[in-house]
Write a protein that holds these residues in place. Structure first.
Motif, mmCIF file in Angstrom:
data_model
loop_
_atom_site.group_PDB
_atom_site.id
_atom_site.type_symbol
_atom_site.label_atom_id
_atom_site.label_comp_id
_atom_site.label_asym_id
_atom_site.label_seq_id
_atom_site.Cartn_x
_atom_site.Cartn_y
_atom_site.Cartn_z
ATOM 1 N N GLY A 1 -13.415 5.067 5.292
ATOM 2 C CA GLY A 1 -13.218 4.891 3.857
ATOM 3 C C GLY A 1 -14.000 5.901 3.045
ATOM 4 O O GLY A 1 -13.497 6.452 2.055
ATOM 5 N N ASN B 1 -12.258 8.747 0.885
ATOM 6 C CA ASN B 1 -12.554 8.792 -0.550
ATOM 7 C C ASN B 1 -12.951 10.188 -0.985
ATOM 8 O O ASN B 1 -12.520 10.672 -2.035
ATOM 9 C CB ASN B 1 -13.685 7.811 -0.874
ATOM 10 C CG ASN B 1 -13.195 6.489 -1.398
ATOM 11 O OD1 ASN B 1 -12.821 6.375 -2.558
ATOM 12 N ND2 ASN B 1 -13.143 5.486 -0.533
ATOM 13 N N TYR C 1 -4.408 -2.027 6.085
ATOM 14 C CA TYR C 1 -4.936 -0.856 5.384
ATOM 15 C C TYR C 1 -4.318 0.450 5.861
ATOM 16 O O TYR C 1 -4.033 1.339 5.064
ATOM 17 C CB TYR C 1 -6.464 -0.791 5.563
ATOM 18 C CG TYR C 1 -7.228 -1.718 4.667
ATOM 19 C CD1 TYR C 1 -7.487 -1.387 3.341
ATOM 20 C CD2 TYR C 1 -7.700 -2.933 5.137
ATOM 21 C CE1 TYR C 1 -8.196 -2.230 2.513
ATOM 22 C CE2 TYR C 1 -8.411 -3.791 4.322
ATOM 23 C CZ TYR C 1 -8.659 -3.437 3.014
ATOM 24 O OH TYR C 1 -9.359 -4.289 2.206
ATOM 25 N N LEU D 1 -2.563 2.781 3.195
ATOM 26 C CA LEU D 1 -3.293 3.969 2.756
ATOM 27 C C LEU D 1 -2.614 5.261 3.188
ATOM 28 O O LEU D 1 -2.573 6.231 2.421
ATOM 29 C CB LEU D 1 -4.730 3.923 3.285
ATOM 30 C CG LEU D 1 -5.701 3.106 2.431
ATOM 31 C CD1 LEU D 1 -7.030 2.913 3.145
ATOM 32 C CD2 LEU D 1 -5.926 3.768 1.077
ATOM 33 N N ASN E 1 0.549 5.473 0.919
ATOM 34 C CA ASN E 1 0.220 5.640 -0.495
ATOM 35 C C ASN E 1 -0.471 6.976 -0.759
ATOM 36 O O ASN E 1 -0.290 7.577 -1.820
ATOM 37 C CB ASN E 1 -0.674 4.494 -0.978
ATOM 38 C CG ASN E 1 -0.725 4.400 -2.490
ATOM 39 O OD1 ASN E 1 0.138 3.803 -3.110
ATOM 40 N ND2 ASN E 1 -1.739 5.008 -3.098
ATOM 41 N N THR E 2 -1.266 7.460 0.206
ATOM 42 C CA THR E 2 -1.907 8.761 0.043
ATOM 43 C C THR E 2 -0.860 9.874 -0.035
ATOM 44 O O THR E 2 -0.971 10.800 -0.854
ATOM 45 C CB THR E 2 -2.869 9.035 1.213
ATOM 46 O OG1 THR E 2 -3.853 8.005 1.268
ATOM 47 C CG2 THR E 2 -3.575 10.380 1.029
ATOM 48 N N GLN F 1 -4.350 3.703 -4.803
ATOM 49 C CA GLN F 1 -5.172 4.458 -3.863
ATOM 50 C C GLN F 1 -6.641 4.109 -4.032
ATOM 51 O O GLN F 1 -7.349 3.831 -3.057
ATOM 52 C CB GLN F 1 -4.953 5.961 -4.095
ATOM 53 C CG GLN F 1 -5.636 6.855 -3.083
ATOM 54 C CD GLN F 1 -4.934 6.859 -1.748
ATOM 55 O OE1 GLN F 1 -3.805 6.420 -1.630
ATOM 56 N NE2 GLN F 1 -5.608 7.340 -0.715
ATOM 57 N N ALA G 1 -7.392 0.385 -2.897
ATOM 58 C CA ALA G 1 -7.357 0.224 -1.446
ATOM 59 C C ALA G 1 -8.553 0.910 -0.786
ATOM 60 O O ALA G 1 -9.161 0.360 0.146
ATOM 61 C CB ALA G 1 -6.046 0.786 -0.893
ATOM 62 N N MET G 2 -8.911 2.103 -1.258
ATOM 63 C CA MET G 2 -10.054 2.815 -0.674
ATOM 64 C C MET G 2 -11.354 2.081 -0.952
ATOM 65 O O MET G 2 -12.233 2.001 -0.091
ATOM 66 C CB MET G 2 -10.120 4.243 -1.215
ATOM 67 C CG MET G 2 -8.999 5.145 -0.754
ATOM 68 S SD MET G 2 -9.231 6.898 -1.151
ATOM 69 C CE MET G 2 -9.433 6.856 -2.935
ATOM 70 N N PHE H 1 -7.126 8.456 7.068
ATOM 71 C CA PHE H 1 -6.796 7.027 7.067
ATOM 72 C C PHE H 1 -5.952 6.631 8.279
ATOM 73 O O PHE H 1 -5.935 5.462 8.674
ATOM 74 C CB PHE H 1 -6.067 6.661 5.774
ATOM 75 C CG PHE H 1 -6.907 6.848 4.544
ATOM 76 C CD1 PHE H 1 -8.091 6.161 4.380
ATOM 77 C CD2 PHE H 1 -6.514 7.737 3.539
ATOM 78 C CE1 PHE H 1 -8.876 6.338 3.246
ATOM 79 C CE2 PHE H 1 -7.281 7.913 2.408
ATOM 80 C CZ PHE H 1 -8.471 7.218 2.266
#
Length: 484
Positions: free
Chosen positions: A280, A284, A340, A344, A347-348, A384, A387-388, A464
């Motif tokens: 994470g 990030n 996750y 992630l 979505n990323t 994003q 979730a992160m 991720f």
């Protein structure tokens, strides 16, 4: 003295304590609102500030970098200062420093003066949220702690929602100086309230501050930022930039060696043994480069390349913030259903594509298409961050929560600073490229920058992807502990 009189005094004392606790929440909320508002209010006014100071609009990133980088540098020391001097004194000092910095910004007559004043602002801003959150943690009953953090989370969303539009409106109807002067009356009220009502005494036992580790971190972050900004704005030669990058790496390695098996280190790297925290945190760091670049790029793009006024550019940021707020509940259900890693990674990629999609914007594009594009970016970008945040802090135990939260806060602010630095460097690089090809227009410069920022964001999907497929679960207390 009778039992009745003793009882009445006890009730009165309880009422007084309860009033001070409630006022403490309002004061922390006020300080947090000032800090989040100032993070976004400046971006819309940058072209006007550039004209006023005789600078190029595409070379104003240092105004944003100075603030976010200073916050990243000061945040690690905020907890120690609160323990040593008390949350009340440190929070009061933070408001005073932030307000004085705002006055200095409004009275700046040259770029170097404005950047220096933003550093002062950043020192105050860095302590407002961490110290305020600490005051709530230490003084609020357990049953009121989560609702208090939820109230702060709402203000964390209101600041970015109002910032760009308010900044544009003040720049149009008055002057850019008022985006800083607006902090003065709020700061004055906060100082008075803090002096009379804020709770927070020094701690009886204060752990020794890791000055060596702090200096190594500061030197690493400064070297990295100056190196990345060197070619864009400072005019450094490539050899100087290379030396600074090597120094940054050396300082980071030195800190890693210093922190290994050192229980008194400033930010223990043993936390990286927790898989969700490690992935994470690294995710990030890279994903937020795009998230930090876009709030800087979009208002600049709308004004410099498309000819918007500051107020109209600020209004165009409303769909971004509104869609971000509306999507908060959706992401929790998605993580619960799919985990996750799936959320992630997908979505990323969507976040990166939404950033790169601004390369297709042109003056003939219908307004409704542009609004939908901004809203889509706001939704996936907000998802994003949420979730992160949840992933990074979900598995921290009580002992590691404080250090993990500090390390996470530092990563957030450093990544925001790097985002603006990278965006400024790309604008400068593509500006030189297109000028050599007799295309001095701003539109292709911004288009190329959006594509690169999108690619950087999408690349963090590989980080991720290392998550276990069954990673699920959201701790609301920890999710709300760090605001976007």
């Amino acid at each position: 003295m009778s039992d009745n009189s003793i009882g009445s005094q006890t009730v009165e004392l309880d009422k007084t304590s309860a009033r001070k606790v409630t006022m403490t929440l309002w004061l922390v909320a006020t300080g947090f609102f000032m800090q989040t508002l100032d993070t976004t209010i400046v971006n819309t006014a940058l072209p006007s500030i550039a004209r006023s100071l005789g600078e190029a609009p595409l070379h104003m990133q240092s105004v944003v970098i100075a603030y976010s980088l200073t916050m990243a540098l000061v945040i690690p020391a905020s907890g120690f200062l609160a323990d040593r001097f008390g949350t009340r004194r440190v929070f009061l000092a933070a408001i005073i420093i932030f307000t004085v910095g705002s006055l200095m910004c409004a009275n700046s007559r040259a770029l170097w003066q404005l950047v220096s004043a933003r550093v002062v602002q950043g020192v105050g801003g860095a302590m407002l949220l961490p110290v305020g959150r600490l005051a709530i943690l230490r003084n609020f009953p357990r049953e009121r702690y989560l609702p208090a953090l939820s109230s702060l989370a709402v203000l964390g969303l209101v600041g970015p929602l109002l910032g760009p539009t308010l900044g544009g409106w003040l720049t149009d109807v008055a002057s850019w100086h008022w985006i800083f002067l607006i902090n003065v009356p709020i700061g004055a009220i906060g100082c008075i309230g803090c002096f009379f009502f804020m709770i927070g005494k020094p701690q009886p036992i204060v752990t020794r501050f890791d000055f060596k580790g702090y200096i190594l971190l500061v030197l690493a972050m400064l070297s990295l930022t100056i190196a990345l900004d060197g070619l864009a704005e400072l005019g450094l030669q490539r050899a100087s930039v290379l030396v600074l990058l090597i120094l940054a790496f050396a300082f980071l390695v030195s800190y890693a060696l210093h922190s290994t098996d050192n229980p008194a280190s400033l930010l223990p790297l043993t936390l990286l043994k927790i898989p969700t925290f490690k992935i994470g945190l690294l995710g990030n760091l890279f994903a937020r480069i795009g998230g930090g670049a876009m709030p800087y790029l979009l208002p600049l793009f709308l004004q410099v390349a498309l000819g918007y006024t500051p107020f109209h550019a600020g209004l165009m940021m409303l769909p971004v913030a509104a869609a971000g707020i509306a999507s908060k509940r959706v992401i929790v259900a998605m993580i619960t259903a799919y985990g996750y890693r799936t959320v992630l990674v997908s979505n990323t990629v969507l976040a990166g594509l939404s950033m790169a999609s601004f390369a297709f914007v042109d003056p003939q594009q219908p307004l409704w298409v542009r609004l939908l594009q901004l809203a889509f970016f706001g939704a996936v970008n907000s998802n994003q961050f949420t979730a992160m945040n949840a992933l990074t802090l979900k598995d921290l135990d009580t002992v590691g929560a404080s250090s993990g939260n500090s390390l996470f806060s530092l990563t957030q602010m450093l990544s925001m600073s790097l985002g603006v630095t990278v965006a400024g460097a790309m604008l400068a690089m593509f500006g030189n490229v297109f000028s050599k090809h007799l295309q001095p227009q701003a539109l292709p410069v911004f288009h190329s920058t959006f594509v690169c920022v999108g690619l950087i964001t999408m690349s963090s999907a590989f980080i991720f992807a290392q998550l276990a497929s069954d990673t699920r679960g959201i701790d609301a207390r920890k999710t709300n502990a760090v605001e976007d």
